[in-house]
Scaffold this motif. Structure first.
Motif, mmCIF file in Angstrom:
data_model
loop_
_atom_site.group_PDB
_atom_site.id
_atom_site.type_symbol
_atom_site.label_atom_id
_atom_site.label_comp_id
_atom_site.label_asym_id
_atom_site.label_seq_id
_atom_site.Cartn_x
_atom_site.Cartn_y
_atom_site.Cartn_z
ATOM 1 N N VAL A 271 42.896 -113.016 5.776
ATOM 2 C CA VAL A 271 43.723 -113.879 6.619
ATOM 3 C C VAL A 271 44.483 -113.100 7.682
ATOM 4 N N ALA A 272 44.522 -111.769 7.557
ATOM 5 C CA ALA A 272 45.233 -110.973 8.561
ATOM 6 C C ALA A 272 44.695 -109.550 8.578
ATOM 7 N N THR A 273 44.669 -108.983 9.781
ATOM 8 C CA THR A 273 44.357 -107.566 9.964
ATOM 9 C C THR A 273 45.649 -106.905 10.412
ATOM 10 N N LEU A 274 46.181 -106.015 9.568
ATOM 11 C CA LEU A 274 47.428 -105.331 9.894
ATOM 12 C C LEU A 274 47.171 -104.033 10.654
ATOM 13 N N VAL A 275 46.108 -103.335 10.290
ATOM 14 C CA VAL A 275 45.700 -102.118 10.987
ATOM 15 C C VAL A 275 44.213 -102.252 11.282
ATOM 16 N N ASP A 276 43.864 -102.144 12.557
ATOM 17 C CA ASP A 276 42.457 -102.217 12.962
ATOM 18 C C ASP A 276 41.867 -100.808 12.939
ATOM 19 N N PRO A 277 40.689 -100.612 12.359
ATOM 20 C CA PRO A 277 40.082 -99.278 12.332
ATOM 21 C C PRO A 277 39.888 -98.676 13.719
ATOM 22 N N LYS A 278 39.815 -99.511 14.760
ATOM 23 C CA LYS A 278 39.664 -99.008 16.129
ATOM 24 C C LYS A 278 40.874 -98.190 16.570
ATOM 25 N N ASP A 279 42.003 -98.338 15.861
ATOM 26 C CA ASP A 279 43.220 -97.590 16.198
ATOM 27 C C ASP A 279 43.184 -96.150 15.694
ATOM 28 N N ARG A 280 42.116 -95.773 14.948
ATOM 29 C CA ARG A 280 41.917 -94.411 14.432
ATOM 30 C C ARG A 280 43.070 -93.952 13.532
ATOM 31 N N LEU A 281 43.562 -94.811 12.660
ATOM 32 C CA LEU A 281 44.650 -94.457 11.745
ATOM 33 C C LEU A 281 44.122 -94.316 10.323
#
Length: 192
Positions: A127-137
């Protein structure tokens, strides 16, 4: 000869018979103690106006088999960490997960997602993405506490920093407010 003011008491001088009497008394108490145990407590169901139905225990969503919005190519997505708690205050637990691609080398970036289940449904869904893998974190510490998702995020100050060696640490908190997860960063939490 003068009599002492306090006559000698019989129990001030121990004799073997005193020790035998004491040992017999202690043995009797120990032997009878199992017979003298209190009855086990039993709970009684409240009746009438006192009876209030409690919320049914609901298991948090299980991330096994969930399709995450993450493009891993030929490798699969792996749930690295998970934490559960009631994030939106509806009385049902949600599951927050840290997911990344199961890359054979390097440090793949993490995604942080929130799973829930619709009322009456057994299937969990994102229902939610808090950190997107595209942010490289990359997520190092992760928890759900007091209705909030807490994470320590490792990242990069520039695109030139190699993926092996994050040089930025950030602490983040997400809370459900007005129909969305809002991110806050504690003061002084960002470091390079």
């Amino acid at each position: 000869m003068q009599q002492p003011a306090v006559p000698e008491l019989a129990h001030t001088q121990t004799r073997p018979i005193h020790w035998v009497a004491t040992a017999t008394a202690v043995a009797g108490v120990v032997a009878l103690s199992p017979l003298l145990q209190p009855h086990q407590a039993t709970a009684a169901q409240a009746t009438g106006s006192e009876a209030k139905p409690g919320p049914a225990a609901v298991a948090p969503p299980d991330p096994t088999g969930v399709s995450f919005p993450l493009d891993c190519g030929p490798v699969k997505a792996v749930v690295q960490k998970k934490a559960t708690g009631d994030l939106d205050g509806d009385g049902r637990p949600e599951t927050a997960v840290v997911v990344h691609c199961d890359a054979p080398m390097g440090t793949p970036p993490d995604g942080v997602y929130v799973l829930t289940r619709a009322a009456g449904s057994a299937e969990p869904r994102v229902v939610a993405t808090l950190v997107d893998p595209k942010d490289r974190l990359t997520v190092s510490e992760f928890a759900v506490r007091d209705g909030a998702v807490l994470a320590t995020l490792l990242g990069y100050s520039t695109a030139d920093v190699p993926s092996c060696c994050p040089d930025v640490t950030d602490r983040a908190t997400w809370q459900w407010k007005n129909g969305a997860f809002l991110r806050s960063t504690p003061a002084g939490a960002h470091s390079v």
